[in-house]
Write an enzyme that holds these catalytic residues in place. Structure first.
Site, PDB file in Angstrom:
ATOM      1  N   LEU A 138      -0.150-120.015  47.151  1.00 42.39           N
ATOM      2  CA  LEU A 138       0.366-121.032  48.060  1.00 42.39           C
ATOM      3  C   LEU A 138       1.670-120.534  48.669  1.00 42.39           C
ATOM      4  O   LEU A 138       2.275-119.593  48.164  1.00 42.39           O
ATOM      5  CB  LEU A 138       0.598-122.347  47.311  1.00 42.39           C
ATOM      6  N   SER A 139       2.109-121.205  49.728  1.00 42.72           N
ATOM      7  CA  SER A 139       3.357-120.760  50.353  1.00 42.72           C
ATOM      8  C   SER A 139       4.515-120.850  49.370  1.00 42.72           C
ATOM      9  O   SER A 139       5.417-120.011  49.388  1.00 42.72           O
ATOM     10  CB  SER A 139       3.656-121.566  51.615  1.00 42.72           C
ATOM     11  N   GLU A 140       4.526-121.876  48.501  1.00 39.40           N
ATOM     12  CA  GLU A 140       5.545-121.973  47.458  1.00 39.40           C
ATOM     13  C   GLU A 140       4.966-122.530  46.160  1.00 39.40           C
ATOM     14  O   GLU A 140       4.054-123.368  46.180  1.00 39.40           O
ATOM     15  CB  GLU A 140       6.722-122.855  47.878  1.00 39.40           C
ATOM     16  N   THR A 141       5.518-122.065  45.060  1.00 40.16           N
ATOM     17  CA  THR A 141       5.259-122.580  43.720  1.00 40.16           C
ATOM     18  C   THR A 141       6.613-122.817  43.067  1.00 40.16           C
ATOM     19  O   THR A 141       7.509-121.979  43.195  1.00 40.16           O
ATOM     20  CB  THR A 141       4.443-121.572  42.885  1.00 40.16           C
ATOM     21  N   HIS A 188       9.843-128.484  51.604  1.00 38.16           N
ATOM     22  CA  HIS A 188       8.684-129.162  51.008  1.00 38.16           C
ATOM     23  C   HIS A 188       8.629-128.940  49.497  1.00 38.16           C
ATOM     24  O   HIS A 188       8.240-129.853  48.751  1.00 38.16           O
ATOM     25  CB  HIS A 188       7.383-128.794  51.760  1.00 38.16           C
TER      26      HIS A 188
END
Length: 318
Positions: A45-48, A81
């Site tokens: 994912l774009s961020e974790t 986000h």
């Protein structure tokens, strides 16, 4: 390796599948940087994010928890986000803020205040935008970026380099259809080392033409119309259309970007381009319908808000 509580959250939407997903490990105690980075690469994912108790210094300043934010390629000092999604997951898991007024998150950029807005199905979280540092871009780099985006000089109304932890080149364009029609040369943006956020104001007279044109194109090519659709449960009409291109960090286009929207809001409101309260749409070209709620209060603090929904909840072996 042990079982740790885990959630996957969709952020900046009230309807799962329309926002920006985030993986949240709710207890990251004992994990080293390599383990966090490996898991972030695996989620893809774009961020974790990884939640931890606040540091001693953070606790002394009122922090409720600490968050580490990883992309598949590295750690970020701050991101929007992940801030809202991590707070949503922390509260859902039973987190109790020390203050009735705000949740206080500690991250690499410092402390970030998060407030609750609305109630029930309309409840949103909003973070206080970090201090913005901005400057005029190099004319040469601006010209190169515009060319990589396929823009004509007259389509760029204003530009700034925006830094609130992440650094973006922000471009204010002439019309929403210009934003939605971009087909960037991502390899060129990567070679330039530029993350670029583009935005346009959605004036009423523009919106009608945009929807009509999008529907004509969809019928001609069998594509989904690009007209900032609102999913069920979120009928808020957006005022701005935003896109974010981040090829230098391996993300060609980000669905909905809180840090970018924060810095865009601080710039556009301060320079009189945008109103003090508005809703931005992002993700339209990716078949998402993110909604970012911007509020500039009487103290000139910009708050960046959005809804979040939990899509997956359980444990993960880490």
């Amino acid at each position: 390796m042990s079982q740790r509580p885990f959630q996957q959250v969709d952020v900046f939407t009230q309807t799962a599948g329309y926002g920006n997903p985030l993986a949240v490990v709710l207890d990251a105690r004992g994990l080293d940087d390599e383990a966090m980075q490996r898991f972030a690469r695996w989620t893809n994912l774009s961020e974790t994010t990884f939640l931890l108790p606040p540091t001693e210094a953070g606790r002394a300043q009122g922090a409720d928890y600490q968050v580490r934010i990883f992309t598949p390629g590295g750690e970020l000092p701050f991101a929007g986000h992940p801030t809202l999604g991590s707070c949503h997951a922390w509260l859902r898991a039973g987190g109790q803020p020390r203050s009735a007024a705000h949740v206080v998150q500690e991250c690499r950029v410092g402390l970030v205040r998060i407030r609750r807005e609305g109630s029930g199905a309309e409840q949103r979280l909003a973070f206080a935008a970090p201090t913005l540092r901005r400057s005029d871009p190099s004319p040469t780099v601006l010209s190169q970026v515009a060319r990589a985006l396929g823009l004509k000089p007259q389509q760029v109304l204003a530009a700034q380099v925006l830094d609130n932890g992440p650094v973006w080149m922000g471009l204010l364009l002439d019309h929403p259809q210009t934003v939605l029609g971009l087909q960037p040369d991502h390899l060129e943006l990567k070679a330039l080392g530029q993350k670029v956020g583009v935005v346009a104001i959605d004036h009423p007279e523009v919106r009608t033409g945009l929807i009509a044109r999008s529907n004509r194109e969809a019928r001609a090519f069998g594509a989904t119309p690009r007209s900032s659709p609102a999913p069920a449960g979120d009928a808020t009409a957006p005022t701005l259309e935003v896109r974010a291109f981040a090829a230098p960090i391996g993300i060609l286009e980000d669905p909905v970007t809180g840090s970018l929207n924060a810095s865009l809001a601080q710039w556009l409101i301060a320079d009189g381009h945008a109103p003090r309260h508005y809703v931005a749409a992002q993700g339209t070209c990716l078949d998402r319908a993110g909604r970012v709620h911007i509020d500039c209060d009487d103290q000139q603090q910009v708050w960046v808000g959005g809804a979040s929904v939990t899509c997956i909840e359980g444990t993960v072996d880490l």
